[in-house]
Design an enzyme around this catalytic site. Structure first.
Site, PDB file in Angstrom:
ATOM      1  N   GLY A 138       4.163   0.060  12.143  1.00 34.53           N
ATOM      2  CA  GLY A 138       3.035   0.847  11.194  1.00 34.53           C
ATOM      3  C   GLY A 138       1.517   0.345  11.792  1.00 34.53           C
ATOM      4  O   GLY A 138       0.846   1.269  11.856  1.00 34.53           O
ATOM      5  N   ASP A 181       1.257  -2.155  -0.248  1.00 39.37           N
ATOM      6  CA  ASP A 181       1.674  -1.548  -1.482  1.00 39.37           C
ATOM      7  C   ASP A 181       2.037  -2.717  -2.347  1.00 39.37           C
ATOM      8  O   ASP A 181       1.200  -2.717  -3.072  1.00 39.37           O
ATOM      9  CB  ASP A 181       2.959  -0.687  -0.902  1.00 39.37           C
ATOM     10  CG  ASP A 181       3.592   0.144  -1.870  1.00 39.37           C
ATOM     11  OD1 ASP A 181       2.807   1.053  -2.448  1.00 39.37           O
ATOM     12  OD2 ASP A 181       4.687   0.158  -2.047  1.00 39.37           O
TER      13      ASP A 181
HETATM   14  P1  IMP Z   1       5.024  -3.716   0.375  1.00 36.66           P
HETATM   15  O1  IMP Z   1       5.725  -4.986   0.702  1.00 36.66           O
HETATM   16  O2  IMP Z   1       5.402  -2.964  -0.685  1.00 36.66           O
HETATM   17  O3  IMP Z   1       3.669  -3.989   0.181  1.00 36.66           O
HETATM   18  O4  IMP Z   1       5.073  -2.637   1.501  1.00 36.66           O
HETATM   19  C1  IMP Z   1       4.366  -2.691   2.557  1.00 36.66           C
HETATM   20  C2  IMP Z   1       5.101  -1.657   3.590  1.00 36.66           C
HETATM   21  O5  IMP Z   1       5.903  -0.565   2.890  1.00 36.66           O
HETATM   22  C3  IMP Z   1       4.141  -0.992   4.670  1.00 36.66           C
HETATM   23  O6  IMP Z   1       4.197  -1.857   5.768  1.00 36.66           O
HETATM   24  C4  IMP Z   1       5.103   0.261   4.925  1.00 36.66           C
HETATM   25  O7  IMP Z   1       5.848   0.000   5.967  1.00 36.66           O
HETATM   26  C5  IMP Z   1       5.798   0.720   3.897  1.00 36.66           C
HETATM   27  N1  IMP Z   1       4.826   1.732   2.849  1.00 36.66           N
HETATM   28  C6  IMP Z   1       4.357   1.366   1.719  1.00 36.66           C
HETATM   29  N2  IMP Z   1       3.740   2.479   1.174  1.00 36.66           N
HETATM   30  C7  IMP Z   1       4.028   3.600   2.084  1.00 36.66           C
HETATM   31  C8  IMP Z   1       3.689   5.055   2.337  1.00 36.66           C
HETATM   32  O8  IMP Z   1       2.595   5.402   1.548  1.00 36.66           O
HETATM   33  N3  IMP Z   1       3.739   5.411   3.478  1.00 36.66           N
HETATM   34  C9  IMP Z   1       4.545   4.632   4.723  1.00 36.66           C
HETATM   35  N4  IMP Z   1       5.006   3.577   4.501  1.00 36.66           N
HETATM   36  C10 IMP Z   1       4.807   2.990   3.265  1.00 36.66           C
HETATM   37 MG    MG Z   2       4.666  -1.701   7.594  1.00 35.78          MG
END
Ligand code: IMP
Ligand code: MG
Length: 174
Positions: A42, A101
């Site tokens: 991403g 996120d």
């Molecule tokens: P975290 O570990 O929950 O902070 O997740 C981060 C990862 O979740 C990001 O690097 C994305 O790959 C995925 N992610 C979280 N939210 C979204 C979104 O709205 N669209 C697409 N991918 C997301």
């Molecule tokens: Mg990611």
């Protein structure tokens, strides 16, 4: 069947903001070199656009992590799928992410990377969803945009591996 996508941030808005953040980062790292770590997949579009606009010396490395979970939620268990090629020792590291996120991915990753003895570690993200944060200790140094809790695609972000190549940030209308 094609999904309907609503534009949240246009290509012009995103590029303009990346320019602002790049100027700020270039000022903060004046006299130093930045070792950018792109979090695949991403982070790749944002990393390129950011790197092009930095005025200090830059080196690049790539890392791929996968969190066990479904398409739209991370579980908190993170696995390194592709590790860095180079050592971080004494480097000024800038981690470049597409979106923070829950913060679980980055909270784990920062711990792992700290053990490799960089001179410093900072975190830069294109998007942040602060409402969703579970790991409150994750400190984001540079955020292009804080967005509401909606699932977004484009500029590297995918929905089931689709839409990474959209030049803007959009919301999939499910
Ligand atoms: P975290 O570990 O929950 O902070 O997740 C981060 C990862 O979740 C990001 O690097 C994305 O790959 C995925 N992610 C979280 N939210 C979204 C979104 O709205 N669209 C697409 N991918 C997301
Ligand atoms: Mg990611």
């Amino acid at each position: 069947m094609a999904d309907k996508i609503r534009v949240l941030l246009s290509e012009e808005e995103v590029n303009h903001r990346i320019g602002e953040i790049a100027a700020q980062i270039s000022r903060d790292y004046e006299g130093k070199a930045i070792h950018m770590i792109c979090i695949l997949k991403g982070g790749v579009f944002f990393t390129c656009e950011l790197a092009k606009r930095l005025t200090v010396p830059v080196s690049l490395d790539f890392m791929s992590v996968s969190s066990y979970g479904d398409d739209t939620k991370s579980s908190g268990v993170v696995r390194i799928v592709k590790d860095l090629d180079e050592s971080l020792k004494n480097k000024d590291v800038l981690i470049v992410e597409d979106i923070i996120d829950s913060g679980r991915t980055l909270s784990y990753l920062i711990e792992v990377l700290r053990q490799r003895e960089p001179a410093s570690i900072r975190l830069c993200t294109l998007l942040d969803k602060p409402e969703r944060r579970v790991k409150k200790q994750v400190k984001v140094d540079y955020t292009c945009f804080s967005i509401p809790d909606e699932f977004v695609v484009g500029y590297g972000l995918d929905y089931a591996q689709k839409y990474r190549n959209l030049p803007y940030i959009g919301v999939v209308e499910l």
